[in-house]
Write an enzyme that holds these catalytic residues in place. Structure first.
Site, PDB file in Angstrom:
ATOM      1  N   ARG A  64       0.826  -1.216   0.000  1.00 19.89           N
ATOM      2  CA  ARG A  64       0.000   0.000   0.000  1.00 19.89           C
ATOM      3  C   ARG A  64       0.857   1.261   0.000  1.00 19.89           C
ATOM      4  O   ARG A  64       0.433   2.300  -0.508  1.00 19.89           O
ATOM      5  CB  ARG A  64      -0.990  -0.031   1.155  1.00 19.89           C
ATOM      6  CG  ARG A  64      -2.090  -1.093   0.944  1.00 19.89           C
ATOM      7  CD  ARG A  64      -3.030  -1.204   2.131  1.00 19.89           C
ATOM      8  NE  ARG A  64      -2.368  -1.654   3.332  1.00 19.89           N
ATOM      9  CZ  ARG A  64      -2.233  -2.928   3.701  1.00 19.89           C
ATOM     10  NH1 ARG A  64      -2.735  -3.878   2.954  1.00 19.89           N
ATOM     11  NH2 ARG A  64      -1.612  -3.244   4.813  1.00 19.89           N
ATOM     12  N   GLU A 101       5.245 -10.661  14.139  1.00 22.06           N
ATOM     13  CA  GLU A 101       4.646 -11.259  15.328  1.00 22.06           C
ATOM     14  C   GLU A 101       4.825 -12.773  15.327  1.00 22.06           C
ATOM     15  O   GLU A 101       5.082 -13.381  16.348  1.00 22.06           O
ATOM     16  CB  GLU A 101       3.157 -10.894  15.390  1.00 22.06           C
ATOM     17  CG  GLU A 101       2.492 -11.329  16.676  1.00 22.06           C
ATOM     18  CD  GLU A 101       1.050 -10.867  16.748  1.00 22.06           C
ATOM     19  OE1 GLU A 101       0.345 -11.352  17.646  1.00 22.06           O
ATOM     20  OE2 GLU A 101       0.634 -10.030  15.926  1.00 22.06           O
TER      21      GLU A 101
END
Length: 177
Positions: A64, A101
């Protein structure tokens, strides 16, 4: 358009998707902003104005960030440095690994894509934990360029992104959630 009116326009178009990609997470979807010419223009302008005169090129972080960098580039006339996910660039690259993560990822840029010392404004859609943007900044510096600043559409407060980047870079975020 003022920064405040840009904030209002962009904010009015962001779609909030509860429980995506997992329960308890609210995803902030910028695709309606990208689909609006006036909003995309306001976003590109807002993310570059705080750094006006202090950058030569705009580093868009995949994916993006590419859309934002392209719009900002068209507005201000700077070039776009594509900061890609690993394995997408065909020439010799510099690579920067970083932690996610649940695992690791890597970003790459073409070696010598910009002249030495070029000032790069890094743009992305979201600053969350800071891992991706920090990796992009390290990559820019390793390539021999300067980080002129970091500019994001959204900053997710409470996830430690700004703290992870420390005081080393000037950071601008149009909206905070």
């Amino acid at each position: 358009m003022t920064e405040q009116s840009a904030r209002e326009l962009v904010s009015s178009l962001i779609a909030s998707i509860p429980d995506f990609p997992e329960p308890g997470v609210t995803f902030r979807d910028l695709t309606p902003v990208f689909a609006s010419g006036p909003a995309l223009h306001a976003l590109g302008t807002s993310l570059t104005e705080p750094f006006a005169g202090r950058f030569d090129d705009i580093g868009g972080v995949e994916a993006r960030g590419f859309l934002i960098a392209g719009a900002a580039s068209a507005i201000c006339g700077a070039g776009v440095l594509t900061i890609r996910k690993a394995g997408k660039l065909p020439r010799a690259v510099l690579r920067e690994d970083y932690a996610l993560e649940y695992g690791t990822a890597a970003l790459e840029v073409h070696e010598g894509e910009l002249p030495p010392g070029s000032r790069v404004l890094i743009v992305d859609d979201v600053l969350a934990t800071g891992g991706t943007v920090a990796a992009a900044a390290r990559l820019v510096e390793r390539a021999g360029w300067q980080v002129a600043g970091i500019s994001v559409a959204l900053e997710l407060e409470g996830l430690g992104g700004r703290e992870a980047l420390g005081d080393r870079y000037e950071i601008f975020s149009l909206l905070q959630y």
